[in-house]
Design a protein around this motif. Structure first.
Motif, PDB file in Angstrom:
ATOM      1  N   TYR A 196     -10.305  14.941  13.777  1.00  0.00           N
ATOM      2  CA  TYR A 196     -11.419  15.730  14.299  1.00  0.00           C
ATOM      3  C   TYR A 196     -10.910  16.969  15.036  1.00  0.00           C
ATOM      4  O   TYR A 196     -11.411  18.081  14.834  1.00  0.00           O
ATOM      5  N   ASN A 197      -9.912  16.791  15.869  1.00  0.00           N
ATOM      6  CA  ASN A 197      -9.385  17.922  16.637  1.00  0.00           C
ATOM      7  C   ASN A 197      -8.787  18.989  15.719  1.00  0.00           C
ATOM      8  O   ASN A 197      -8.954  20.198  15.957  1.00  0.00           O
ATOM      9  N   LYS A 198      -8.099  18.578  14.668  1.00  0.00           N
ATOM     10  CA  LYS A 198      -7.512  19.537  13.740  1.00  0.00           C
ATOM     11  C   LYS A 198      -8.596  20.292  12.965  1.00  0.00           C
ATOM     12  O   LYS A 198      -8.505  21.509  12.779  1.00  0.00           O
ATOM     13  N   CYS A 199      -9.607  19.553  12.508  1.00  0.00           N
ATOM     14  CA  CYS A 199     -10.695  20.197  11.763  1.00  0.00           C
ATOM     15  C   CYS A 199     -11.515  21.121  12.665  1.00  0.00           C
ATOM     16  O   CYS A 199     -11.957  22.193  12.234  1.00  0.00           O
ATOM     17  N   LEU A 200     -11.693  20.703  13.923  1.00  0.00           N
ATOM     18  CA  LEU A 200     -12.429  21.541  14.874  1.00  0.00           C
ATOM     19  C   LEU A 200     -11.679  22.838  15.132  1.00  0.00           C
ATOM     20  O   LEU A 200     -12.267  23.930  15.153  1.00  0.00           O
ATOM     21  N   LYS A 201     -10.364  22.732  15.301  1.00  0.00           N
ATOM     22  CA  LYS A 201      -9.546  23.917  15.550  1.00  0.00           C
ATOM     23  C   LYS A 201      -9.579  24.878  14.364  1.00  0.00           C
ATOM     24  O   LYS A 201      -9.536  26.106  14.541  1.00  0.00           O
ATOM     25  N   ALA A 245       0.832  -1.201   0.000  1.00  0.00           N
ATOM     26  CA  ALA A 245       0.000   0.000   0.000  1.00  0.00           C
ATOM     27  C   ALA A 245       0.866   1.250   0.000  1.00  0.00           C
ATOM     28  O   ALA A 245       2.009   1.248   0.475  1.00  0.00           O
ATOM     29  N   THR A 246       0.335   2.334  -0.514  1.00  0.00           N
ATOM     30  CA  THR A 246       1.011   3.625  -0.451  1.00  0.00           C
ATOM     31  C   THR A 246       1.055   4.092   1.002  1.00  0.00           C
ATOM     32  O   THR A 246       0.055   3.991   1.716  1.00  0.00           O
ATOM     33  N   PRO A 247       2.208   4.564   1.480  1.00  0.00           N
ATOM     34  CA  PRO A 247       2.278   5.052   2.868  1.00  0.00           C
ATOM     35  C   PRO A 247       1.224   6.118   3.150  1.00  0.00           C
ATOM     36  O   PRO A 247       0.903   6.937   2.286  1.00  0.00           O
ATOM     37  N   ASN A 248       0.683   6.087   4.368  1.00  0.00           N
ATOM     38  CA  ASN A 248      -0.330   7.051   4.835  1.00  0.00           C
ATOM     39  C   ASN A 248      -1.648   6.940   4.073  1.00  0.00           C
ATOM     40  O   ASN A 248      -2.402   7.916   3.982  1.00  0.00           O
ATOM     41  N   SER A 249      -1.923   5.754   3.530  1.00  0.00           N
ATOM     42  CA  SER A 249      -3.226   5.548   2.896  1.00  0.00           C
ATOM     43  C   SER A 249      -4.321   5.614   3.959  1.00  0.00           C
ATOM     44  O   SER A 249      -4.141   5.153   5.095  1.00  0.00           O
ATOM     45  N   LEU A 250      -5.460   6.176   3.583  1.00  0.00           N
ATOM     46  CA  LEU A 250      -6.648   6.072   4.415  1.00  0.00           C
ATOM     47  C   LEU A 250      -7.231   4.672   4.230  1.00  0.00           C
ATOM     48  O   LEU A 250      -6.708   3.867   3.454  1.00  0.00           O
ATOM     49  N   LEU A 251      -8.313   4.347   4.965  1.00  0.00           N
ATOM     50  CA  LEU A 251      -8.782   2.966   4.975  1.00  0.00           C
ATOM     51  C   LEU A 251      -9.628   2.625   3.744  1.00  0.00           C
ATOM     52  O   LEU A 251      -9.274   1.736   2.967  1.00  0.00           O
ATOM     53  N   VAL A 252     -10.753   3.321   3.546  1.00  0.00           N
ATOM     54  CA  VAL A 252     -11.644   2.964   2.456  1.00  0.00           C
ATOM     55  C   VAL A 252     -12.634   4.097   2.197  1.00  0.00           C
ATOM     56  O   VAL A 252     -12.943   4.880   3.101  1.00  0.00           O
ATOM     57  N   GLY A 287      -2.807  23.216  -2.641  1.00  0.00           N
ATOM     58  CA  GLY A 287      -3.525  23.415  -1.393  1.00  0.00           C
ATOM     59  C   GLY A 287      -4.266  22.174  -0.938  1.00  0.00           C
ATOM     60  O   GLY A 287      -4.285  21.840   0.249  1.00  0.00           O
ATOM     61  N   LEU A 288      -4.892  21.438  -1.888  1.00  0.00           N
ATOM     62  CA  LEU A 288      -5.615  20.225  -1.524  1.00  0.00           C
ATOM     63  C   LEU A 288      -4.667  19.130  -1.059  1.00  0.00           C
ATOM     64  O   LEU A 288      -4.979  18.370  -0.134  1.00  0.00           O
ATOM     65  N   THR A 289      -3.500  19.039  -1.682  1.00  0.00           N
ATOM     66  CA  THR A 289      -2.497  18.079  -1.234  1.00  0.00           C
ATOM     67  C   THR A 289      -2.149  18.323   0.229  1.00  0.00           C
ATOM     68  O   THR A 289      -2.127  17.402   1.051  1.00  0.00           O
ATOM     69  N   ALA A 290      -1.887  19.573   0.554  1.00  0.00           N
ATOM     70  CA  ALA A 290      -1.547  19.925   1.932  1.00  0.00           C
ATOM     71  C   ALA A 290      -2.728  19.704   2.866  1.00  0.00           C
ATOM     72  O   ALA A 290      -2.554  19.237   3.999  1.00  0.00           O
ATOM     73  N   PHE A 291      -3.940  20.019   2.421  1.00  0.00           N
ATOM     74  CA  PHE A 291      -5.126  19.865   3.276  1.00  0.00           C
ATOM     75  C   PHE A 291      -5.294  18.420   3.725  1.00  0.00           C
ATOM     76  O   PHE A 291      -5.461  18.139   4.916  1.00  0.00           O
ATOM     77  N   TYR A 292      -5.278  17.490   2.793  1.00  0.00           N
ATOM     78  CA  TYR A 292      -5.516  16.089   3.152  1.00  0.00           C
ATOM     79  C   TYR A 292      -4.373  15.521   3.988  1.00  0.00           C
ATOM     80  O   TYR A 292      -4.592  14.676   4.853  1.00  0.00           O
ATOM     81  N   ARG A 293      -3.164  15.973   3.718  1.00  0.00           N
ATOM     82  CA  ARG A 293      -2.041  15.518   4.539  1.00  0.00           C
ATOM     83  C   ARG A 293      -2.158  16.018   5.980  1.00  0.00           C
ATOM     84  O   ARG A 293      -2.018  15.250   6.936  1.00  0.00           O
ATOM     85  N   ILE A 294      -2.410  17.302   6.126  1.00  0.00           N
ATOM     86  CA  ILE A 294      -2.374  17.922   7.450  1.00  0.00           C
ATOM     87  C   ILE A 294      -3.612  17.604   8.266  1.00  0.00           C
ATOM     88  O   ILE A 294      -3.520  17.246   9.452  1.00  0.00           O
ATOM     89  N   PHE A 295      -4.785  17.689   7.646  1.00  0.00           N
ATOM     90  CA  PHE A 295      -6.016  17.541   8.421  1.00  0.00           C
ATOM     91  C   PHE A 295      -6.476  16.090   8.566  1.00  0.00           C
ATOM     92  O   PHE A 295      -7.074  15.742   9.591  1.00  0.00           O
ATOM     93  N   LEU A 296      -6.214  15.238   7.586  1.00  0.00           N
ATOM     94  CA  LEU A 296      -6.663  13.852   7.669  1.00  0.00           C
ATOM     95  C   LEU A 296      -5.522  12.853   7.772  1.00  0.00           C
ATOM     96  O   LEU A 296      -5.765  11.646   7.881  1.00  0.00           O
ATOM     97  N   GLY A 297      -4.289  13.316   7.725  1.00  0.00           N
ATOM     98  CA  GLY A 297      -3.153  12.402   7.822  1.00  0.00           C
ATOM     99  C   GLY A 297      -3.025  11.490   6.612  1.00  0.00           C
ATOM    100  O   GLY A 297      -2.496  10.382   6.712  1.00  0.00           O
TER     101      GLY A 297
END
Length: 361
Positions: free
Chosen positions: A293-298, A57-64, A223-233
């Motif tokens: 959740y905590n990052k998006c809430l902040k 799998a690609t590193p830091n993949s989300l689940l599904v 910007g979207l690349t950074a968003f998904y990395r930072i906010f959703l890991g």
């Protein structure tokens, strides 16, 4: 990858180009030029030789991708397209259909069709695998004749002139676009062993959702690349002509959420324009979910639940605004439903989700 023009000149390629509107034709051209690497996937020989999986799998993949919710102008017509043209069936665990909606399974994912008076087509396309693409081609032809509406936008024969390798389909109610490939030999058995299909009995033709594409203005990728990395890991990696978020669950599920940059003359005013439909994404562990959740809430982008109602057992939250992390500028206005793998509707078996969480810890 080769251009659309190069593909059309392939010595053993045959295109069937039907008369369509300029808007629909633009969508098809985008699909075929942007996703041309997918035309060769599955690889040569995979229809007749046993297939051994996706690899690491690609590193830091989300689940599904849990589900995609699509607006449709005619629920019955859209349902016929999924059931007859794609050969889809309802999910094994529906999770509770509501009035005005129909659900169809695509492996670990679900398409939720929701009736809407002013339905809008998804701004991109969906890439799916089927058990038998020749059966899908026949079924699409029958449905197209019965409806008197365009269903098959284009078909491509790369290897043999009498067998189609790629279908580009238009859902006739609202215009959602699907690119269809045949799955590798044995992939249906892999899905069944993982619990996504019945072990015995007839198999659905629609096997899995491989890629969700969303078209974006050319200035939004970074910007979207950074968003998904930072906010959703997430993996949040740049790709040719856009960026991509990867998903992985066990040996049988690999998916991508692809953001494709539109032509350079696309108006920047489209940045943040509301997109119809929604995406449900599962994160690989509950810890990752809590951090997201905590990052998006902040960042003040959470729309549900209100922070005053969030409890320690929170398993789902929602947001619409994908923003530039550094400035807060709006990039994408699309409802995201973010869930923990502990959510009761998670399609990934508990042991697989736990194994994925442990592997990525």
């Amino acid at each position: 990858p080769p251009s659309l023009c190069q593909l059309s000149q392939h010595p053993i390629a045959r295109w069937t180009c039907l008369s369509v509107s300029s808007v629909a034709m633009g969508a098809v051209t985008s699909v075929l030029t942007d996703g041309v690497s997918k035309l060769l996937m599955p690889a040569d020989g995979s229809y007749t030789k046993d297939w051994y999986g996706f690899g690491p799998a690609t590193p830091n993949s989300l689940l599904v991708v849990g589900h995609v919710r699509l607006e449709v102008a005619d629920l019955g017509l859209a349902g016929r397209f999924f059931a007859e043209a794609l050969g889809a069936v309802p999910p094994k665990s529906p999770g509770g259909d509501v009035e005005g909606e129909i659900c169809f399974a695509a492996g670990a994912s679900t398409f939720v069709l929701a009736a809407a008076a002013e339905a809008k087509a998804w701004p991109g396309q969906f890439y799916v695998w089927v058990t038998d693409i020749q059966a899908a081609r026949t079924a699409c032809g029958v449905l197209q004749t019965e409806l008197g509406q365009l269903v098959v936008l284009q078909e491509l024969c790369l290897k043999r002139e009498d067998r189609v390798d790629v279908l580009v389909l238009r859902e006739p109610s609202t215009g959602h676009v699907f690119m269809v490939n045949q799955a590798p030999k044995g992939y249906d058995k892999m899905l069944a062993a993982a619990g996504f299909l019945e072990e015995a009995g007839a198999r659905p033709n629609l096997l899995t959702l491989m890629d969700v594409q969303v078209n974006i203005p050319p200035t939004a990728s970074a910007g979207l690349t950074a968003f998904y990395r930072i906010f959703l890991g997430a993996s949040g990696r740049r790709a040719e002509g856009g960026c991509k978020v990867d998903f992985s669950a066990g040996e049988s599920i690999r998916q991508a959420l692809t953001f494709k940059e539109e032509d350079d003359d696309t108006e920047e005013s489209k940045l943040g324009e509301a997109t119809a439909g929604s995406l449900c994404l599962y994160l690989p562990s509950h810890d990752k979910f809590t951090q997201a959740y905590n990052k998006c809430l902040k960042a003040d982008i959470v729309t549900s639940p209100p922070s005053s109602e969030a409890q320690g057992d929170l398993l789902e939250f929602r947001f619409r605004r994908c923003i530039v992390p550094a400035s807060g500028d709006l990039l994408l206005n699309l409802e995201h439903i973010i869930r923990s793998p502990l959510h009761s509707e998670c399609p990934i078996p508990n042991e697989v989700a736990a194994s994925e969480a442990l592997r990525r810890a």
